[in-house]
Design an enzyme around this catalytic site. Structure first.
Site, PDB file in Angstrom:
ATOM      1  CB  THR A   1      -0.932   0.002   1.229  1.00 55.25           C
ATOM      2  OG1 THR A   1      -1.638   1.231   1.265  1.00 55.25           O
ATOM      3  CG2 THR A   1      -0.186  -0.160   2.541  1.00 55.25           C
TER       4      THR A   1
ATOM      5  CB  SER B   1      -4.842   2.101  10.163  1.00 55.58           C
ATOM      6  OG  SER B   1      -4.444   1.267   9.077  1.00 55.58           O
TER       7      SER B   1
ATOM      8  CE1 TYR C   1      -4.108  -3.487   4.611  1.00 56.11           C
ATOM      9  CE2 TYR C   1      -4.285  -1.100   4.476  1.00 56.11           C
ATOM     10  CZ  TYR C   1      -4.017  -2.321   3.877  1.00 56.11           C
ATOM     11  OH  TYR C   1      -3.645  -2.365   2.561  1.00 56.11           O
ATOM     12  CG  HIS C   2      -2.307   1.896   6.229  1.00 56.28           C
ATOM     13  ND1 HIS C   2      -3.557   2.334   6.606  1.00 56.28           N
ATOM     14  CD2 HIS C   2      -2.280   2.023   4.878  1.00 56.28           C
ATOM     15  CE1 HIS C   2      -4.245   2.713   5.537  1.00 56.28           C
ATOM     16  NE2 HIS C   2      -3.510   2.531   4.474  1.00 56.28           N
TER      17      HIS C   2
ATOM     18  CE  LYS D   1      -1.448  -4.820   2.785  1.00 56.12           C
ATOM     19  NZ  LYS D   1      -1.469  -5.923   1.839  1.00 56.12           N
TER      20      LYS D   1
HETATM   21  P1  NAD Z   1     -10.468  -8.058  -0.216  1.00 55.98           P
HETATM   22  O1  NAD Z   1     -10.708  -8.119   1.241  1.00 55.98           O
HETATM   23  O2  NAD Z   1     -11.611  -7.809  -1.127  1.00 55.98           O
HETATM   24  O3  NAD Z   1      -9.736  -9.408  -0.702  1.00 55.98           O
HETATM   25  C1  NAD Z   1      -8.828 -10.119   0.094  1.00 55.98           C
HETATM   26  C2  NAD Z   1      -9.164 -11.597  -0.060  1.00 55.98           C
HETATM   27  O4  NAD Z   1      -8.243 -12.364   0.702  1.00 55.98           O
HETATM   28  C3  NAD Z   1     -10.564 -11.932   0.454  1.00 55.98           C
HETATM   29  O5  NAD Z   1     -11.285 -12.657  -0.511  1.00 55.98           O
HETATM   30  C4  NAD Z   1     -10.311 -12.744   1.729  1.00 55.98           C
HETATM   31  O6  NAD Z   1     -11.322 -13.726   1.953  1.00 55.98           O
HETATM   32  C5  NAD Z   1      -8.946 -13.353   1.446  1.00 55.98           C
HETATM   33  N1  NAD Z   1      -8.148 -13.624   2.652  1.00 55.98           N
HETATM   34  C6  NAD Z   1      -7.870 -12.759   3.665  1.00 55.98           C
HETATM   35  N2  NAD Z   1      -7.108 -13.376   4.587  1.00 55.98           N
HETATM   36  C7  NAD Z   1      -6.899 -14.642   4.152  1.00 55.98           C
HETATM   37  C8  NAD Z   1      -6.207 -15.754   4.679  1.00 55.98           C
HETATM   38  N3  NAD Z   1      -5.576 -15.698   5.852  1.00 55.98           N
HETATM   39  N4  NAD Z   1      -6.184 -16.917   3.965  1.00 55.98           N
HETATM   40  C9  NAD Z   1      -6.820 -16.998   2.773  1.00 55.98           C
HETATM   41  N5  NAD Z   1      -7.514 -15.978   2.223  1.00 55.98           N
HETATM   42  C10 NAD Z   1      -7.549 -14.813   2.920  1.00 55.98           C
HETATM   43  O7  NAD Z   1      -9.319  -6.963  -0.447  1.00 55.98           O
HETATM   44  P2  NAD Z   1      -8.838  -6.274  -1.814  1.00 55.98           P
HETATM   45  O8  NAD Z   1      -9.439  -4.940  -1.897  1.00 55.98           O
HETATM   46  O9  NAD Z   1      -8.975  -7.229  -2.930  1.00 55.98           O
HETATM   47  O10 NAD Z   1      -7.300  -6.082  -1.478  1.00 55.98           O
HETATM   48  C11 NAD Z   1      -6.358  -7.089  -1.833  1.00 55.98           C
HETATM   49  C12 NAD Z   1      -4.972  -6.637  -1.413  1.00 55.98           C
HETATM   50  O11 NAD Z   1      -4.668  -5.411  -2.072  1.00 55.98           O
HETATM   51  C13 NAD Z   1      -4.866  -6.390   0.079  1.00 55.98           C
HETATM   52  O12 NAD Z   1      -3.696  -6.968   0.582  1.00 55.98           O
HETATM   53  C14 NAD Z   1      -4.826  -4.885   0.205  1.00 55.98           C
HETATM   54  O13 NAD Z   1      -4.007  -4.525   1.256  1.00 55.98           O
HETATM   55  C15 NAD Z   1      -4.252  -4.441  -1.133  1.00 55.98           C
HETATM   56  N6  NAD Z   1      -4.755  -3.116  -1.524  1.00 55.98           N
HETATM   57  C16 NAD Z   1      -6.092  -2.898  -1.734  1.00 55.98           C
HETATM   58  C17 NAD Z   1      -6.543  -1.615  -2.098  1.00 55.98           C
HETATM   59  C18 NAD Z   1      -8.001  -1.288  -2.310  1.00 55.98           C
HETATM   60  O14 NAD Z   1      -8.326  -0.086  -2.500  1.00 55.98           O
HETATM   61  N7  NAD Z   1      -8.892  -2.255  -2.324  1.00 55.98           N
HETATM   62  C19 NAD Z   1      -5.605  -0.590  -2.247  1.00 55.98           C
HETATM   63  C20 NAD Z   1      -4.247  -0.843  -2.021  1.00 55.98           C
HETATM   64  C21 NAD Z   1      -3.837  -2.116  -1.660  1.00 55.98           C
HETATM   65  N1  USQ Z   2     -12.516   9.272   3.682  1.00 58.14           N
HETATM   66  C1  USQ Z   2     -13.472  10.269   3.742  1.00 58.14           C
HETATM   67  N2  USQ Z   2     -14.777   9.891   3.680  1.00 58.14           N
HETATM   68  C2  USQ Z   2     -15.161   8.585   3.559  1.00 58.14           C
HETATM   69  C3  USQ Z   2     -14.170   7.591   3.491  1.00 58.14           C
HETATM   70  C4  USQ Z   2     -12.851   7.959   3.567  1.00 58.14           C
HETATM   71  O1  USQ Z   2     -13.170  11.452   3.829  1.00 58.14           O
HETATM   72  O2  USQ Z   2     -16.373   8.334   3.513  1.00 58.14           O
HETATM   73  C5  USQ Z   2     -11.079   9.647   3.730  1.00 58.14           C
HETATM   74  C6  USQ Z   2     -10.302   8.957   4.833  1.00 58.14           C
HETATM   75  O3  USQ Z   2     -10.401   9.652   6.060  1.00 58.14           O
HETATM   76  C7  USQ Z   2      -8.889   8.958   4.227  1.00 58.14           C
HETATM   77  C8  USQ Z   2      -9.132   8.846   2.731  1.00 58.14           C
HETATM   78  O4  USQ Z   2     -10.492   9.221   2.512  1.00 58.14           O
HETATM   79  O5  USQ Z   2      -8.283  10.189   4.462  1.00 58.14           O
HETATM   80  C9  USQ Z   2      -8.905   7.459   2.148  1.00 58.14           C
HETATM   81  O6  USQ Z   2      -9.710   6.524   2.837  1.00 58.14           O
HETATM   82  P1  USQ Z   2     -10.136   5.142   2.152  1.00 58.14           P
HETATM   83  O7  USQ Z   2     -11.033   4.415   3.090  1.00 58.14           O
HETATM   84  O8  USQ Z   2     -10.603   5.380   0.760  1.00 58.14           O
HETATM   85  O9  USQ Z   2      -8.727   4.400   1.982  1.00 58.14           O
HETATM   86  P2  USQ Z   2      -7.741   3.778   3.061  1.00 58.14           P
HETATM   87  O10 USQ Z   2      -8.330   3.654   4.395  1.00 58.14           O
HETATM   88  O11 USQ Z   2      -6.454   4.520   2.952  1.00 58.14           O
HETATM   89  O12 USQ Z   2      -7.547   2.293   2.533  1.00 58.14           O
HETATM   90  C10 USQ Z   2      -7.708   1.915   1.164  1.00 58.14           C
HETATM   91  C11 USQ Z   2      -7.782   0.394   1.126  1.00 58.14           C
HETATM   92  C12 USQ Z   2      -6.463  -0.185   1.635  1.00 58.14           C
HETATM   93  C13 USQ Z   2      -5.308   0.394   0.850  1.00 58.14           C
HETATM   94  C14 USQ Z   2      -5.321   1.915   0.872  1.00 58.14           C
HETATM   95  C15 USQ Z   2      -4.312   2.498  -0.107  1.00 58.14           C
HETATM   96  O13 USQ Z   2      -8.867  -0.073   1.918  1.00 58.14           O
HETATM   97  O14 USQ Z   2      -6.483  -1.596   1.500  1.00 58.14           O
HETATM   98  O15 USQ Z   2      -4.092  -0.051   1.365  1.00 58.14           O
HETATM   99  O16 USQ Z   2      -6.616   2.376   0.399  1.00 58.14           O
HETATM  100  S1  USQ Z   2      -3.568   3.976   0.513  1.00 58.14           S
HETATM  101  O17 USQ Z   2      -4.641   4.862   0.963  1.00 58.14           O
HETATM  102  O18 USQ Z   2      -2.846   4.575  -0.584  1.00 58.14           O
HETATM  103  O19 USQ Z   2      -2.740   3.599   1.603  1.00 58.14           O
END
Ligand code: NAD
Ligand code: USQ
Length: 398
Positions: free
Chosen positions: A147, A188, A190-191, A194
């Site tokens: 991320t 967070s 979560y972050h 990573k």
């Molecule tokens: P998602 O939650 O939709 O998909 C993750 C999948 O992994 C799910 O289907 C879940 O069931 C599976 N999973 C989780 N833990 C597991 C485990 N222990 N064993 C087997 N399966 C497991 O998430 P996404 O949006 O597809 O994100 C995928 C990856 O991309 C994540 O690692 C996330 O950090 C990264 N990412 C997502 C975004 C975004 O905006 N969605 C942005 C940046 C990075």
């Molecule tokens: N935000 C709002 N209003 C909302 C939702 C979010 O103002 O209704 C703001 C949040 O406070 C934050 C920003 O929008 O400042 C981004 O929030 P987000 O929920 O869109 O994204 P984030 O929590 O950062 O997480 C998402 C994915 C995560 C990925 C990350 C990439 O869920 O898996 O790692 O985006 S990044 O943001 O570049 O780290």
């Protein structure tokens, strides 16, 4: 011979369209997923805006439409080390794409249970994968979805480099230039997982010579790719709830259902974005360009543009007439920041990014309009607060 790709987390928002795209491109694809994301929907009482089919129906329909097979295994990579090891030995993947983590920042901050679950799941999963590749003696390349958030968003005016920062240090022999890992600054739990993943990659690369590519991805928007659009059974998930919905996709749903756009704080937070169609392209590029044996962890910034939350709200409001409303920020984050990101590596490999302005928002709005009847408005507010003394603001101010 076909290249074999193991996709961990292949039922998720990024994993499903990537699995289909790689299968369409001629890769032999096997998915592992423990369905935890679907179980979390049940825990939260939410559902994808789009009606997603079971993984079995998805895979069967793909076979009917294209004649291509995708294998599927349901197990938890953070708890079933030996199953993962056995699968690696049997399938002998050229590449493992690792999406299988708990990926929502608000979900990771809901309670001590959610913090502990996110750390256990994400770190044990990543460590199990790396240890299993070493034990299997395969030379599998790991492509991990990381991320942009590992960098933090305060960059002192710097254009964030791709993973490594050049620093000058004084040594006995005079001034030297070093490439160091960019200082992590997670916002967070979560972050934070990573940033810890990055250390695991560093160690296994240094100690065991594992080839790893870490993709520092921005917030993904959109939902459909050419493959998921082929049939409704293949449709991708679309999260809009206060925990899993990401900001632009949430705003588009809010506009469609008549909910004010939920801007946190001032809206001055700037983030990096990428469309889901570019996500799948980037992953294929990363698979096809593995690091050389003996080189350090490869890091790409997987983001194509940066915008402030306030700008996105204005853009959606101009296009739809939606009201913008400002809510007390439930997160602990800077009220405003600048963000400039280098993404030359993917551009040099030929990525031609889908930008916000060229009509793609209309495509997302079409999906949102079609399924807005499935939206549960009570799931829109963000109820996860970063600190105990923060209060959930359900009303906001215009
Ligand atoms: P998602 O939650 O939709 O998909 C993750 C999948 O992994 C799910 O289907 C879940 O069931 C599976 N999973 C989780 N833990 C597991 C485990 N222990 N064993 C087997 N399966 C497991 O998430 P996404 O949006 O597809 O994100 C995928 C990856 O991309 C994540 O690692 C996330 O950090 C990264 N990412 C997502 C975004 C975004 O905006 N969605 C942005 C940046 C990075
Ligand atoms: N935000 C709002 N209003 C909302 C939702 C979010 O103002 O209704 C703001 C949040 O406070 C934050 C920003 O929008 O400042 C981004 O929030 P987000 O929920 O869109 O994204 P984030 O929590 O950062 O997480 C998402 C994915 C995560 C990925 C990350 C990439 O869920 O898996 O790692 O985006 S990044 O943001 O570049 O780290």
């Amino acid at each position: 011979m076909k290249k074999r790709v193991l996709i961990l987390g292949g039922d998720g928002f990024c994993g499903w369209p990537t699995s289909l795209y790689l299968s369409q491109q001629g890769y032999e694809v096997t998915i592992v997923d423990n369905m935890s994301r679907r179980m979390i929907d049940i825990e939260l009482g939410c559902d994808s805006l789009t009606p997603i089919s079971s993984i079995f129906k998805r895979i069967d329909r793909w076979k009917e439409l294209t004649g291509k097979d995708i294998d599927f295994y349901n197990f938890d990579i953070s708890r079933n080390y030996h199953r993962l090891l056995t699968l690696l030995k049997e399938f002998e993947p050229d590449t493992v794409v690792h999406f299988a983590e708990q990926r929502a920042a608000p979900y990771s901050m809901k309670s001590s249970y959610h913090k502990r679950y996110t750390v256990d799941n994400n770190l044990n999963g990543t460590n199990n994968l790396l240890a299993a590749i070493v034990e299997s003696k395969l030379d599998t390349h790991v492509v991990h979805l990381g991320t942009m958030g590992v960098y933090g968003y305060q960059t002192a005016g710097l254009k964030i480099p791709e993973g490594y920062l050049k620093v000058k240090v004084e040594t006995r022999e005079g001034e030297k230039e070093l490439d160091i890992m960019y200082p992590p600054s997670p916002g967070s739990i979560y972050h934070m997982t990573k940033t810890q993943d990055a250390l695991l990659f560093y160690f296994y690369n240094k100690n065991d010579g594992l080839r790893v590519t870490d993709l520092h991805q921005g917030v993904v928007w959109g939902t459909e790719t050419d493959e998921t659009r082929m049939d409704e059974t293949l449709i991708n998930r679309f999260d809009y709830d206060g925990d899993y919905g990401t900001v632009l996709n949430r705003f588009l749903v809010q506009a469609a259902v008549g909910h004010p756009l939920t801007v946190h704080g001032t809206g001055g937070q700037t983030r990096a974005f990428i469309h889901i169609k570019d996500t799948v392209q980037c992953i294929k590029m990363a698979i096809e360009n593995p690091p050389d044996f003996g080189s350090s962890v490869e890091i790409f910034n997987q983001a194509t543009e940066t915008h402030s939350v306030g700008y996105l709200a204005e853009l959606v409001s101009q296009n739809t007439g939606a009201e913008i409303r400002y809510y007390n920020n439930p997160r602990k984050e800077a009220t405003a920041n600048e963000l400039k990101v280098k993404n030359d590596k993917f551009l040099n490999l030929g990525l031609s990014p889908v930008k916000l302005k060229n009509g793609l928002m209309d495509e997302v709005m079409y999906i949102v309009d079609k399924y807005k009847y499935r939206c549960d408005m009570s799931k829109i507010p963000c109820t996860s607060c970063w600190c105990e003394d923060m209060e959930v603001d359900r009303e906001g101010r215009s």
